[in-house]
Design an enzyme around this catalytic site. Structure first.
Site, mmCIF file in Angstrom:
data_model
loop_
_atom_site.group_PDB
_atom_site.id
_atom_site.type_symbol
_atom_site.label_atom_id
_atom_site.label_comp_id
_atom_site.label_asym_id
_atom_site.label_seq_id
_atom_site.Cartn_x
_atom_site.Cartn_y
_atom_site.Cartn_z
ATOM 1 N N ASN A 12 0.872 -1.180 0.000
ATOM 2 C CA ASN A 12 0.000 0.000 0.000
ATOM 3 C C ASN A 12 0.910 1.231 0.000
ATOM 4 O O ASN A 12 1.502 1.563 1.019
ATOM 5 C CB ASN A 12 -0.879 -0.042 1.260
ATOM 6 N N LYS A 14 0.089 4.261 -0.298
ATOM 7 C CA LYS A 14 -0.546 5.457 0.283
ATOM 8 C C LYS A 14 -0.306 6.658 -0.627
ATOM 9 O O LYS A 14 -0.240 6.488 -1.845
ATOM 10 C CB LYS A 14 -0.033 5.680 1.715
ATOM 11 N N HIS A 99 -9.476 1.273 4.959
ATOM 12 C CA HIS A 99 -8.195 1.457 5.653
ATOM 13 C C HIS A 99 -8.403 2.433 6.805
ATOM 14 O O HIS A 99 -9.188 3.369 6.691
ATOM 15 C CB HIS A 99 -7.145 1.990 4.673
ATOM 16 N N GLU A 101 -6.785 4.843 7.805
ATOM 17 C CA GLU A 101 -6.556 6.255 7.464
ATOM 18 C C GLU A 101 -7.782 6.841 6.764
ATOM 19 O O GLU A 101 -8.075 8.029 6.908
ATOM 20 C CB GLU A 101 -5.279 6.379 6.612
ATOM 21 N N GLU A 169 -5.401 -4.780 10.732
ATOM 22 C CA GLU A 169 -4.359 -3.771 10.930
ATOM 23 C C GLU A 169 -4.618 -3.004 12.222
ATOM 24 O O GLU A 169 -5.427 -2.061 12.234
ATOM 25 C CB GLU A 169 -4.345 -2.773 9.768
ATOM 26 N N GLY A 175 2.659 2.289 10.731
ATOM 27 C CA GLY A 175 3.664 3.339 10.577
ATOM 28 C C GLY A 175 4.415 3.694 11.845
ATOM 29 O O GLY A 175 5.095 4.710 11.906
ATOM 30 N N SER A 214 3.407 -2.079 10.311
ATOM 31 C CA SER A 214 4.856 -2.182 10.559
ATOM 32 C C SER A 214 5.436 -3.546 10.197
ATOM 33 O O SER A 214 6.372 -4.022 10.863
ATOM 34 C CB SER A 214 5.192 -1.814 12.010
ATOM 35 N N GLY A 235 2.837 -1.173 4.233
ATOM 36 C CA GLY A 235 2.887 0.239 3.865
ATOM 37 C C GLY A 235 4.310 0.669 3.551
ATOM 38 O O GLY A 235 4.832 0.414 2.464
HETATM 39 P P1 PGA Z 1 2.884 0.310 7.564
HETATM 40 O O1 PGA Z 1 1.417 0.550 6.970
HETATM 41 O O2 PGA Z 1 3.390 -0.983 6.988
HETATM 42 O O3 PGA Z 1 3.676 1.508 7.059
HETATM 43 O O4 PGA Z 1 2.757 0.272 9.037
HETATM 44 C C1 PGA Z 1 0.537 -0.530 6.786
HETATM 45 C C2 PGA Z 1 -0.780 -0.031 6.247
HETATM 46 O O5 PGA Z 1 -1.232 1.035 6.663
HETATM 47 O O6 PGA Z 1 -1.383 -0.695 5.389
#
Ligand code: PGA
Length: 251
Positions: A12, A14, A99, A101, A169, A175, A214, A235
């Site tokens: 992803n 983003k 997601h 976000e 998630e 992140g 992460s 991500g």
């Molecule tokens: P991350 O994000 O691997 O940067 O923690 C994962 C995601 O939001 O899909």
């Protein structure tokens, strides 16, 4: 006995990536061609602006693409939005919906996420439906019930076409470099599997349940070995071919 599930590793991106980033996909394609065949489906979900060009590069390398979100409607007066059919037209086979976000930044409810998943299926895309608790919810001992409620309300009662993918998630792991313990991941994925089986029977046994938050080269092998973890939604570590390839190789 149900057939084994082919794992899925989805990147992803983003709101990251311009034309220059296509070089990372070429780099990944070269690595895949040089090594042993991957034991998973590989998906990259770039920003919509790159979807068509990235799909053209990714396709011959056996990498499929996805969108990061879609509107609930097929077309119309929705300035700035993208429909599932548009993503499919640009080469996508998957789309992430719900997601955290999007849920936070755009106040998307479970009901909206469910409609987006239905819109995705209507366009012949596989929705990657995201769920996960906040840190406060986990601290309050509510992680399991929060996720069960999200699953109940975000996943359509019926699904058609190519099926669905669920991504667990934990919001506090996205992140941040922090991840749940393997025992906590195992427990949550088992909870999700039971929910899916209760609702969908054998079809629920075959749904891929991804872990996201992460995931990186240093922890991928351990996380991907946990029961009912059928891949990852990645991500930050999906932006560089090196790291993403290392995660793919960890399957
Ligand atoms: P991350 O994000 O691997 O940067 O923690 C994962 C995601 O939001 O899909």
């Amino acid at each position: 006995m149900t057939a084994p599930i082919t794992p899925l590793i989805a990147g992803n991106w983003k709101m990251n990536g311009t034309s220059v980033s296509l070089g990372e996909v070429r780099n990944l394609a070269d690595r895949l061609a040089a090594g042993t065949p991957p034991r998973c489906t590989i998906v990259i979900c770039p920003p919509a602006t790159l979807l068509e060009r990235l799909s053209e590069i990714a396709g011959p390398a056996g990498i499929v693409t996805g969108g990061q979100d879609c509107h609930t409607a097929t077309s119309g007066a929705h300035t700035g939005d993208v429909s599932a059919a548009m993503l499919a037209d640009a080469g996508a086979q998957y789309v992430i919906v719900g997601h955290s976000e999007r849920r936070t930044n755009h106040a998307e409810s479970d009901a909206t996420v469910r409609l987006k998943a239905l819109a995705a299926m209507a366009a012949d895309l596989i929705p990657i439906i995201c769920v996960g608790e906040t840190e406060a919810e986990r601290d309050a001992g509510e992680a399991g019930s929060v996720v069960v409620d999200q699953i109940a309300a975000s996943i359509p009662a019926e699904w058609t076409g190519k099926g669905i993918v669920v991504a667990y998630e934990p919001v506090w792991a996205i992140g941040t470099g922090r991840t749940p313990t393997s025992a906590d991941i195992a427990q949550m994925h088992l909870t999700i599997r039971r929910e899916l089986e209760t609702r969908f029977g054998e079809r629920g046994s075959a749904v891929r349940i991804l872990y996201g938050g992460s995931m990186k080269p240093s922890n991928a092998a351990e996380i991907l070995a946990i029961a009912n973890v059928n891949g990852g939604l990645v991500g930050g570590a999906s932006l560089l071919a090196n790291d993403f390839h290392a995660i793919i190789s960890a399957v």
